[in-house]
Scaffold this motif. Structure first.
Motif, PDB file in Angstrom:
ATOM      1  N   SER A  57      -9.925   1.854  -1.558  1.00  0.00           N
ATOM      2  CA  SER A  57      -9.505   0.896  -0.544  1.00  0.00           C
ATOM      3  C   SER A  57     -10.723   0.240   0.080  1.00  0.00           C
ATOM      4  CB  SER A  57      -8.674   1.587   0.547  1.00  0.00           C
ATOM      5  OG  SER A  57      -8.349   0.677   1.578  1.00  0.00           O
ATOM      6  N   SER A  81       0.824  -1.206   0.000  1.00  0.00           N
ATOM      7  CA  SER A  81       0.000   0.000   0.000  1.00  0.00           C
ATOM      8  C   SER A  81       0.860   1.259   0.000  1.00  0.00           C
ATOM      9  CB  SER A  81      -0.926  -0.010   1.225  1.00  0.00           C
ATOM     10  OG  SER A  81      -1.786  -1.135   1.199  1.00  0.00           O
ATOM     11  N   THR A  82       1.984   1.225   0.713  1.00  0.00           N
ATOM     12  CA  THR A  82       2.881   2.379   0.737  1.00  0.00           C
ATOM     13  C   THR A  82       3.447   2.648  -0.645  1.00  0.00           C
ATOM     14  OG1 THR A  82       3.460   1.887   3.024  1.00  0.00           O
ATOM     15  CG2 THR A  82       4.940   3.336   1.813  1.00  0.00           C
ATOM     16  N   TYR A 104      -7.859   6.170  -5.993  1.00  0.00           N
ATOM     17  CA  TYR A 104      -7.330   5.134  -5.086  1.00  0.00           C
ATOM     18  C   TYR A 104      -8.502   4.642  -4.244  1.00  0.00           C
ATOM     19  CZ  TYR A 104      -4.065   2.887  -1.809  1.00  0.00           C
ATOM     20  OH  TYR A 104      -3.377   1.984  -1.035  1.00  0.00           O
ATOM     21  N   GLU A 137      -9.076   0.109   4.465  1.00  0.00           N
ATOM     22  CA  GLU A 137      -8.805   1.250   5.335  1.00  0.00           C
ATOM     23  C   GLU A 137      -9.770   2.382   5.044  1.00  0.00           C
ATOM     24  OE1 GLU A 137      -4.149   1.552   6.071  1.00  0.00           O
ATOM     25  OE2 GLU A 137      -4.595   1.431   3.933  1.00  0.00           O
ATOM     26  N   LEU A 167       0.642   4.006  -2.957  1.00  0.00           N
ATOM     27  CA  LEU A 167       0.262   5.375  -2.623  1.00  0.00           C
ATOM     28  C   LEU A 167       1.282   6.361  -3.163  1.00  0.00           C
ATOM     29  CD1 LEU A 167      -1.942   6.938  -1.197  1.00  0.00           C
ATOM     30  CD2 LEU A 167      -0.637   6.753   0.928  1.00  0.00           C
ATOM     31  N   THR A 188     -10.485   6.524   4.555  1.00  0.00           N
ATOM     32  CA  THR A 188      -9.739   7.589   3.881  1.00  0.00           C
ATOM     33  C   THR A 188      -8.846   8.350   4.856  1.00  0.00           C
ATOM     34  OG1 THR A 188     -11.674   9.031   4.162  1.00  0.00           O
ATOM     35  CG2 THR A 188     -11.454   7.868   2.059  1.00  0.00           C
ATOM     36  N   ARG A 208      -1.021   8.057   6.211  1.00  0.00           N
ATOM     37  CA  ARG A 208       0.135   7.457   5.560  1.00  0.00           C
ATOM     38  C   ARG A 208       0.659   8.360   4.450  1.00  0.00           C
ATOM     39  NH1 ARG A 208      -1.935   3.325   3.046  1.00  0.00           N
ATOM     40  NH2 ARG A 208      -1.979   1.949   4.833  1.00  0.00           N
ATOM     41  N   LEU A 265      -9.333   9.769  -3.041  1.00  0.00           N
ATOM     42  CA  LEU A 265      -9.413   8.616  -2.160  1.00  0.00           C
ATOM     43  C   LEU A 265     -10.864   8.210  -1.949  1.00  0.00           C
ATOM     44  CD1 LEU A 265      -6.867   9.608   0.653  1.00  0.00           C
ATOM     45  CD2 LEU A 265      -6.430   8.303  -1.441  1.00  0.00           C
ATOM     46  N   ASP A 317      -7.283  -1.527  -3.591  1.00  0.00           N
ATOM     47  CA  ASP A 317      -6.567  -2.143  -2.484  1.00  0.00           C
ATOM     48  C   ASP A 317      -7.587  -2.714  -1.483  1.00  0.00           C
ATOM     49  OD1 ASP A 317      -4.751  -2.906  -0.597  1.00  0.00           O
ATOM     50  OD2 ASP A 317      -4.116  -0.885  -0.025  1.00  0.00           O
ATOM     51  N   ILE A 355      -5.623   6.396   5.226  1.00  0.00           N
ATOM     52  CA  ILE A 355      -4.791   6.561   4.036  1.00  0.00           C
ATOM     53  C   ILE A 355      -4.150   7.940   4.028  1.00  0.00           C
ATOM     54  CG2 ILE A 355      -4.779   6.508   1.514  1.00  0.00           C
ATOM     55  CD1 ILE A 355      -7.235   4.681   1.654  1.00  0.00           C
TER      56      ILE A 355
END
Length: 465
Positions: free
Chosen positions: A130, A104-105, A128, A133, A108, A135, A141, A154, A178, A138
């Protein structure tokens, strides 16, 4: 009168179906993976066919334009290296890896760079999505790794219908999901992550990507055996399958393509995972070599090949006398069986007895090597540690050691030598077999030898003045 739903049993590993329960899957051979599923009699659960929009007639190949399939760089050089130049419009990429490896890192960071690029080209935003997770999580991160851009959208949506609506509304230039195992379609039987749901959602995402020429990156979970979770057909449907690997307690991460319709599958991308994000390493040698300024007993450097990429690896060995009845043999980063074979060859062919000593062999920086070309470096490191005598300064060693002590030919010797010279090494020991095709490398003295005893004499000789 409504028809009774049909009951079938699907394998959670490969997707094979059977009309009755079986203890073992007849397709993949796994035990206890058959689960019961109800298939509705109506056609609502059918998967949309995977087919891009096509012309009404076939065209000569000379008249087909290849511009649509040109790769577009992502802004992350190591990812572009693995993908074959970048993202191809309409391509579907599956990125799999163990939990916590940094999938994920990485994505992103890719999303933020792609968003900045799309904004400069006045293209659509990056979406993006997910299912794992929120928002807010995210965003935290993204702030930590500096992946903030107004063109990055997001969404936390575990429903396929919501994802399709977002794509229709925002017309993104890149879609990241993701992960594929957390998205579920409302009109398909089964829970998210099940064989039926994964197959249906993947098929619809692929059809959407081909229709809109939209590149899609999917995150995939892996099983305890390291295989991609879900039906095996998922890997056949997508265009690219990438594996993201790395030790949990090490910084190094490797990205490999195990399937690539747009490029080679023998390229490897290197990344450094830190507290502030993930950084591509065009030159990862600093992670694999120690910073000692003086020669140290028990160390030898080799150059391994990860795909087509030469990577320096330092092998360290420690031989310590012990009074225990059963001496220890501990390895890290190298093949345990090959180390045991090198110990046997050293004792039988050179008369060096280590049967009453503990032996430890490890690599530096979490590197892992299992290729036979590292045999010579392992053997020289063990002999250096046993004699407590360092090898000559600036030495690299590459070669497979046979049971008779001979050195066998190694693939990619020229690329290994060029990389060693670039890093400042001045001497190289290689097998004499196949050395006739090796060209001279500026600044590197090459010693072709035929057996381990000759390699030891060269490695322990003083450097040329």
């Amino acid at each position: 009168m409504a028809k009774k739903p049909q009951v079938t049993f699907l394998c959670s590993e490969c997707g094979w179906s059977a009309p009755k329960w079986m203890g073992q899957c007849r397709e993949c051979g796994q035990w206890g993976t058959m689960s019961e599923f109800s298939v509705p009699s109506s056609s609502s659960g059918r998967i949309a066919p995977i087919a891009p929009s096509v012309q009404s007639d076939a065209k000569p190949i000379s008249q087909v334009s290849a511009e649509v399939a040109r790769a577009r760089p992502t802004g992350v050089g190591e990812l572009d290296r693995v993908l074959g130049g970048g993202l191809v419009p309409g391509a579907v990429i599956l990125l799999a890896g163990e939990p916590g490896v940094g999938k994920s890192t990485l994505l992103l960071d890719v999303a933020a760079k792609a968003a900045a690029d799309s904004r400069s080209r006045e293209d659509g935003p990056v979406l993006y999505v997910s299912g794992e997770e929120s928002t807010s999580q995210i965003k935290l991160r993204a702030e930590r790794i500096g992946a903030i851009d107004d063109a990055l959208l997001l969404a936390a949506q575990p429903q396929w219908e919501a994802v399709a609506s977002l794509v229709s509304t925002h017309q993104p230039s890149l879609l990241i999901v993701d992960s594929i195992q957390t998205i579920a379609a409302g009109d398909v039987d089964g829970s998210a992550g099940g064989v039926t749901q994964v197959r249906a959602v993947a098929a619809r995402l692929i059809a959407l990507a081909k229709e809109l020429n939209l590149p899609v990156i999917l995150v995939g979970h892996v099983t305890k055996d390291g295989n991609i979770a879900g039906p095996r057909v998922l890997e056949h449907l997508v265009d690219v399958v990438c594996q993201f690997e790395g030790e949990r307690h090490a910084r190094l991460r490797l990205l490999r393509a195990v399937k690539n319709r747009y490029g080679a599958t023998d390229e490897v991308g290197c990344f450094d995972l830190t507290d502030t994000g993930i950084v591509g390493l065009a030159d990862p040698s600093g992670l694999f070599l120690s910073e000692s300024s003086e020669p140290t007993p028990g160390t030898c450097v080799t150059v391994t090949l990860e795909g087509r990429r030469p990577m320096p690896t330092e092998v360290q060995a420690l031989v310590a006398r012990t009074n225990a009845g059963s001496p220890r043999r501990t390895t890290s980063g190298v093949d345990h069986s090959r180390v045991a074979m090198m110990l046997a060859v050293i004792q039988a062919r050179l008369g060096v007895d280590v049967s009453s000593s503990d032996v430890y062999v490890s690599t530096v920086g979490g590197a892992r090597t299992g290729e036979p070309a590292a045999d010579l470096a392992v053997a020289l490191a063990l002999l250096s540690a046993q004699a407590n005598r360092p090898l000559r300064d600036g030495l690299v060693a590459c070669g497979e050691v046979g049971l008779t002590g001979e050195l066998r030919a190694t693939t990619g010797v020229q690329r290994r030598l060029v990389e060693a010279a670039r890093l400042g090494f001045t001497a190289a020991v290689i097998p004499a077999a196949g050395s006739q095709q090796v060209k001279a490398v500026d600044g590197l003295q090459i010693f072709p030898v035929s057996n381990l005893a000759s390699a030891v004499r060269v490695a322990q000789a003083p450097a040329a003045s």
